[in-house]
Write a protein that holds these residues in place. Structure first.
Motif, PDB file in Angstrom:
ATOM      1  N   GLU A  22     -31.802 -16.357 -97.098  1.00  0.00           N
ATOM      2  CA  GLU A  22     -32.081 -14.946 -96.817  1.00  0.00           C
ATOM      3  C   GLU A  22     -32.194 -14.102 -98.082  1.00  0.00           C
ATOM      4  O   GLU A  22     -33.060 -13.229 -98.181  1.00  0.00           O
ATOM      5  N   SER A  23     -31.327 -14.381 -99.051  1.00  0.00           N
ATOM      6  CA  SER A  23     -31.340 -13.583-100.278  1.00  0.00           C
ATOM      7  C   SER A  23     -32.319 -14.123-101.306  1.00  0.00           C
ATOM      8  O   SER A  23     -32.619 -13.469-102.290  1.00  0.00           O
ATOM      9  N   ARG A  24     -32.783 -15.346-101.067  1.00  0.00           N
ATOM     10  CA  ARG A  24     -33.667 -16.061-102.004  1.00  0.00           C
ATOM     11  C   ARG A  24     -32.983 -16.259-103.359  1.00  0.00           C
ATOM     12  O   ARG A  24     -33.607 -16.266-104.405  1.00  0.00           O
ATOM     13  N   ARG A  25     -31.650 -16.455-103.294  1.00  0.00           N
ATOM     14  CA  ARG A  25     -30.863 -16.703-104.507  1.00  0.00           C
ATOM     15  C   ARG A  25     -29.790 -17.735-104.214  1.00  0.00           C
ATOM     16  O   ARG A  25     -29.163 -17.713-103.166  1.00  0.00           O
ATOM     17  N   MET A  26     -29.576 -18.606-105.186  1.00  0.00           N
ATOM     18  CA  MET A  26     -28.478 -19.556-105.117  1.00  0.00           C
ATOM     19  C   MET A  26     -27.179 -18.788-105.366  1.00  0.00           C
ATOM     20  O   MET A  26     -27.207 -17.693-105.925  1.00  0.00           O
ATOM     21  N   PRO A  27     -26.027 -19.346-104.980  1.00  0.00           N
ATOM     22  CA  PRO A  27     -24.762 -18.662-105.280  1.00  0.00           C
ATOM     23  C   PRO A  27     -24.584 -18.360-106.772  1.00  0.00           C
ATOM     24  O   PRO A  27     -23.956 -17.380-107.136  1.00  0.00           O
ATOM     25  N   SER A  28     -25.214 -19.175-107.628  1.00  0.00           N
ATOM     26  CA  SER A  28     -25.139 -18.951-109.077  1.00  0.00           C
ATOM     27  C   SER A  28     -26.005 -17.787-109.531  1.00  0.00           C
ATOM     28  O   SER A  28     -25.925 -17.354-110.674  1.00  0.00           O
ATOM     29  N   GLY A  29     -26.872 -17.303-108.621  1.00  0.00           N
ATOM     30  CA  GLY A  29     -27.762 -16.207-108.969  1.00  0.00           C
ATOM     31  C   GLY A  29     -29.183 -16.644-109.266  1.00  0.00           C
ATOM     32  O   GLY A  29     -30.079 -15.810-109.397  1.00  0.00           O
ATOM     33  N   GLU A  30     -29.396 -17.957-109.371  1.00  0.00           N
ATOM     34  CA  GLU A  30     -30.742 -18.473-109.655  1.00  0.00           C
ATOM     35  C   GLU A  30     -31.669 -18.150-108.490  1.00  0.00           C
ATOM     36  O   GLU A  30     -31.321 -18.327-107.322  1.00  0.00           O
ATOM     37  N   ALA A  31     -32.862 -17.663-108.807  1.00  0.00           N
ATOM     38  CA  ALA A  31     -33.830 -17.292-107.779  1.00  0.00           C
ATOM     39  C   ALA A  31     -34.418 -18.528-107.106  1.00  0.00           C
ATOM     40  O   ALA A  31     -34.594 -19.574-107.738  1.00  0.00           O
ATOM     41  N   LEU A  32     -34.717 -18.388-105.808  1.00  0.00           N
ATOM     42  CA  LEU A  32     -35.384 -19.440-105.054  1.00  0.00           C
ATOM     43  C   LEU A  32     -36.798 -18.990-104.723  1.00  0.00           C
ATOM     44  O   LEU A  32     -37.005 -17.840-104.316  1.00  0.00           O
ATOM     45  N   ASP A  33     -37.748 -19.893-104.877  1.00  0.00           N
ATOM     46  CA  ASP A  33     -39.107 -19.562-104.451  1.00  0.00           C
ATOM     47  C   ASP A  33     -39.194 -19.745-102.932  1.00  0.00           C
ATOM     48  O   ASP A  33     -38.236 -20.160-102.284  1.00  0.00           O
ATOM     49  N   ASP A  34     -40.340 -19.422-102.351  1.00  0.00           N
ATOM     50  CA  ASP A  34     -40.495 -19.483-100.901  1.00  0.00           C
ATOM     51  C   ASP A  34     -40.220 -20.876-100.352  1.00  0.00           C
ATOM     52  O   ASP A  34     -39.547 -21.025 -99.326  1.00  0.00           O
ATOM     53  N   ALA A  35     -40.717 -21.907-101.011  1.00  0.00           N
ATOM     54  CA  ALA A  35     -40.537 -23.282-100.536  1.00  0.00           C
ATOM     55  C   ALA A  35     -39.063 -23.670-100.535  1.00  0.00           C
ATOM     56  O   ALA A  35     -38.569 -24.272 -99.573  1.00  0.00           O
ATOM     57  N   CYS A  36     -38.354 -23.320-101.572  1.00  0.00           N
ATOM     58  CA  CYS A  36     -36.919 -23.638-101.650  1.00  0.00           C
ATOM     59  C   CYS A  36     -36.126 -22.846-100.620  1.00  0.00           C
ATOM     60  O   CYS A  36     -35.186 -23.381-100.016  1.00  0.00           O
ATOM     61  N   ALA A  37     -36.489 -21.601-100.405  1.00  0.00           N
ATOM     62  CA  ALA A  37     -35.801 -20.787 -99.400  1.00  0.00           C
ATOM     63  C   ALA A  37     -36.012 -21.387 -98.011  1.00  0.00           C
ATOM     64  O   ALA A  37     -35.069 -21.468 -97.214  1.00  0.00           O
ATOM     65  N   ARG A  38     -37.238 -21.834 -97.711  1.00  0.00           N
ATOM     66  CA  ARG A  38     -37.504 -22.477 -96.423  1.00  0.00           C
ATOM     67  C   ARG A  38     -36.705 -23.764 -96.284  1.00  0.00           C
ATOM     68  O   ARG A  38     -36.172 -24.067 -95.213  1.00  0.00           O
ATOM     69  N   LEU A  39     -36.611 -24.536 -97.357  1.00  0.00           N
ATOM     70  CA  LEU A  39     -35.845 -25.781 -97.344  1.00  0.00           C
ATOM     71  C   LEU A  39     -34.364 -25.508 -97.057  1.00  0.00           C
ATOM     72  O   LEU A  39     -33.738 -26.214 -96.258  1.00  0.00           O
ATOM     73  N   HIS A  40     -33.807 -24.479 -97.668  1.00  0.00           N
ATOM     74  CA  HIS A  40     -32.412 -24.112 -97.417  1.00  0.00           C
ATOM     75  C   HIS A  40     -32.224 -23.696 -95.951  1.00  0.00           C
ATOM     76  O   HIS A  40     -31.239 -24.082 -95.313  1.00  0.00           O
ATOM     77  N   ALA A  41     -33.159 -22.931 -95.415  1.00  0.00           N
ATOM     78  CA  ALA A  41     -33.064 -22.503 -94.016  1.00  0.00           C
ATOM     79  C   ALA A  41     -33.162 -23.707 -93.075  1.00  0.00           C
ATOM     80  O   ALA A  41     -32.403 -23.804 -92.100  1.00  0.00           O
ATOM     81  N   GLU A  42     -34.064 -24.621 -93.379  1.00  0.00           N
ATOM     82  CA  GLU A  42     -34.211 -25.823 -92.548  1.00  0.00           C
ATOM     83  C   GLU A  42     -32.958 -26.689 -92.611  1.00  0.00           C
ATOM     84  O   GLU A  42     -32.497 -27.211 -91.583  1.00  0.00           O
ATOM     85  N   ALA A  43     -32.388 -26.833 -93.791  1.00  0.00           N
ATOM     86  CA  ALA A  43     -31.167 -27.622 -93.942  1.00  0.00           C
ATOM     87  C   ALA A  43     -30.030 -27.001 -93.135  1.00  0.00           C
ATOM     88  O   ALA A  43     -29.246 -27.720 -92.492  1.00  0.00           O
ATOM     89  N   ALA A  44     -29.937 -25.682 -93.121  1.00  0.00           N
ATOM     90  CA  ALA A  44     -28.909 -25.007 -92.330  1.00  0.00           C
ATOM     91  C   ALA A  44     -29.099 -25.298 -90.848  1.00  0.00           C
ATOM     92  O   ALA A  44     -28.122 -25.554 -90.128  1.00  0.00           O
TER      93      ALA A  44
END
Length: 58
Positions: A22-44
């Motif tokens: 949702e935030s498009r950021r890793m807990p470390s603060g690193e930005a996520l691109d759209d593909a990575c954000a979708r991957l995180h949502a799918e994994a959840a």
């Protein structure tokens, strides 16, 4: 104090994945691109689906 269980740890992991997506950021603060954000949502979603199966092992 609540005892930590596999289900609770998995729920925490699901929440971290969703927050990151949702935030498009890793807990470390690193930005996520759209593909990575979708991957995180799918994994959840996948982890959410297996959560009920793990509860019977606790």
């Amino acid at each position: 104090m609540t005892q930590l269980t596999t289900a609770l740890a998995l729920r925490a992991a699901i929440n971290v994945l969703r927050d990151s997506a949702e935030s498009r950021r890793m807990p470390s603060g690193e930005a996520l691109d759209d593909a990575c954000a979708r991957l995180h949502a799918e994994a959840a979603e996948v982890l959410e689906d297996v959560l009920p199966a793990l509860r019977e092992h606790e």
